[in-house]
Design an enzyme around this catalytic site. Structure first.
Site, PDB file in Angstrom:
ATOM      1  N   ASP A 112      52.556  59.564  35.204  1.00 43.29           N
ATOM      2  CA  ASP A 112      52.762  60.039  36.568  1.00 43.29           C
ATOM      3  C   ASP A 112      54.233  60.366  36.797  1.00 43.29           C
ATOM      4  O   ASP A 112      55.112  59.706  36.244  1.00 43.29           O
ATOM      5  CB  ASP A 112      52.292  58.955  37.559  1.00 43.29           C
ATOM      6  CG  ASP A 112      52.013  59.533  38.937  1.00 43.29           C
ATOM      7  OD1 ASP A 112      52.007  60.778  39.077  1.00 43.29           O
ATOM      8  OD2 ASP A 112      51.806  58.744  39.868  1.00 43.29           O
ATOM      9  N   HIS A 116      55.446  69.424  34.307  1.00 43.74           N
ATOM     10  CA  HIS A 116      54.278  69.235  33.434  1.00 43.74           C
ATOM     11  C   HIS A 116      54.619  69.639  31.992  1.00 43.74           C
ATOM     12  O   HIS A 116      54.214  68.969  31.044  1.00 43.74           O
ATOM     13  CB  HIS A 116      53.089  70.045  33.941  1.00 43.74           C
ATOM     14  CG  HIS A 116      52.553  69.561  35.259  1.00 43.74           C
ATOM     15  ND1 HIS A 116      52.336  68.231  35.509  1.00 43.74           N
ATOM     16  CD2 HIS A 116      52.204  70.225  36.391  1.00 43.74           C
ATOM     17  CE1 HIS A 116      51.868  68.088  36.751  1.00 43.74           C
ATOM     18  NE2 HIS A 116      51.789  69.286  37.304  1.00 43.74           N
ATOM     19  N   LEU A 164      46.311  56.241  13.826  1.00 39.97           N
ATOM     20  CA  LEU A 164      46.389  56.070  15.284  1.00 39.97           C
ATOM     21  C   LEU A 164      45.230  56.837  15.904  1.00 39.97           C
ATOM     22  O   LEU A 164      44.957  57.970  15.506  1.00 39.97           O
ATOM     23  CB  LEU A 164      47.719  56.638  15.812  1.00 39.97           C
ATOM     24  CG  LEU A 164      47.846  56.829  17.333  1.00 39.97           C
ATOM     25  CD1 LEU A 164      47.949  55.478  18.047  1.00 39.97           C
ATOM     26  CD2 LEU A 164      49.071  57.676  17.685  1.00 39.97           C
TER      27      LEU A 164
HETATM   28  C1  IPE Z   1      51.295  63.473  36.508  1.00 44.07           C
HETATM   29  O1  IPE Z   1      52.356  63.956  37.261  1.00 44.07           O
HETATM   30  C2  IPE Z   1      50.627  64.542  35.705  1.00 44.07           C
HETATM   31  C3  IPE Z   1      49.219  64.852  36.031  1.00 44.07           C
HETATM   32  C4  IPE Z   1      48.437  64.282  36.892  1.00 44.07           C
HETATM   33  C5  IPE Z   1      48.661  65.951  35.280  1.00 44.07           C
HETATM   34  P1  IPE Z   1      52.132  64.387  38.764  1.00 44.07           P
HETATM   35  O2  IPE Z   1      51.779  65.834  38.777  1.00 44.07           O
HETATM   36  O3  IPE Z   1      51.149  63.495  39.434  1.00 44.07           O
HETATM   37  O4  IPE Z   1      53.585  64.193  39.358  1.00 44.07           O
HETATM   38  P2  IPE Z   1      53.994  63.712  40.815  1.00 44.07           P
HETATM   39  O5  IPE Z   1      53.229  62.452  41.124  1.00 44.07           O
HETATM   40  O6  IPE Z   1      53.670  64.820  41.751  1.00 44.07           O
HETATM   41  O7  IPE Z   1      55.462  63.463  40.693  1.00 44.07           O
HETATM   42 MG    MG Z   2      51.279  61.877  40.736  1.00 41.38          MG
END
Ligand code: IPE
Ligand code: MG
Length: 227
Positions: free
Chosen positions: A2, A19, A113
């Site tokens: 996250d 991402h 793994l």
């Molecule tokens: C996590 O990062 C990635 C996925 C759910 C794909 P977020 O996209 O939830 O990032 P924040 O929480 O908005 O910072």
């Molecule tokens: Mg998030």
């Protein structure tokens, strides 16, 4: 995993950049697991609730998933890593689905793994589907069944229960991840955003885990052998 969006926002960049950086972190963490001798790594990549995000972001994430698969599967195989995907596959586009299946087939006998990617996954969905399949396989179980009757049908039946759960990005929730399997896992929460979750951050989590005493319901004296 996250915090990708916030990582990007802090830098005045589009969420998508976060991402993309997150995929780099995945690569580093997988490498570290191999070096540390970790045998199972399970990453929550996309939850069944993440479809509620803006369509552009969902599309971007699916594209990223596809690209990463195409680029990395051969390398995973060379490093004796088995790839497994868990989650409801019915919503993925057929091209992505066949890339996943191909990756799983190629790497199925690797033992160094096991890298499990949870995509369109939800812990409640998992228990539900397991229950359904268990009863379809053995209708008599409607009169009563054991934990192992059910766990044989869970998505992660091929793996031991997780020892350590790590959530990055500051939130202190499980968010419908492996609900059944996390019963005795050690939970570790860090404010570090996923793209910043580097080797040091991972080692901190491991050190925290090493300091825990896992009692599984017993007393401390029993576990330490002083009882
Ligand atoms: C996590 O990062 C990635 C996925 C759910 C794909 P977020 O996209 O939830 O990032 P924040 O929480 O908005 O910072
Ligand atoms: Mg998030």
């Amino acid at each position: 995993m996250d915090g990708n969006g916030r990582w990007a926002k802090k830098r005045l960049l589009p969420r998508m950049v976060g991402h993309t950086r997150g995929v780099e972190t995945v690569r580093d963490v997988v490498k570290q697991c191999v070096e540390l001798g970790v045998e199972y790594l399970t990453l929550f990549a996309f939850s069944s609730e993440n479809w509620r995000r803006p369509p552009d972001e969902v599309k971007f994430l699916m594209g990223l998933f596809m690209e990463a698969l195409k680029r990395e599967v051969v390398k995973l195989h060379q490093n004796q890593i088995r790839l497994v995907m868990i989650g409801d596959r019915s919503r993925f586009d057929p091209q992505l689905l066949s890339a996943i299946e191909e990756g799983e087939r190629l790497t199925q006998n690797n033992t160094r793994l096991t890298l499990t990617i949870a995509a369109n996954y939800g812990g409640r969905w998992d228990i539900q589907q397991a229950m359904q399949r268990m009863l379809a396989a053995n209708p008599a179980l409607v009169n009563g069944f054991s934990e192992s009757d059910l766990s044989e049908h869970l998505s992660m039946r091929y793996a031991p229960e997780p020892d350590l759960f790590i959530r990055t990005g500051g939130e202190k929730r499980i968010s419908n991840f492996l609900l059944w399997q996390l019963a005795y896992a050690e939970l570790y929460f860090t404010d570090t955003l996923w793209p910043d979750f580097n080797e040091d951050a991972f080692m901190q989590a491991i050190h925290s885990y090493r300091q825990r005493e896992r009692r599984f319901g017993r007393t401390s004296e029993q576990v330490s052998g002083n009882a």
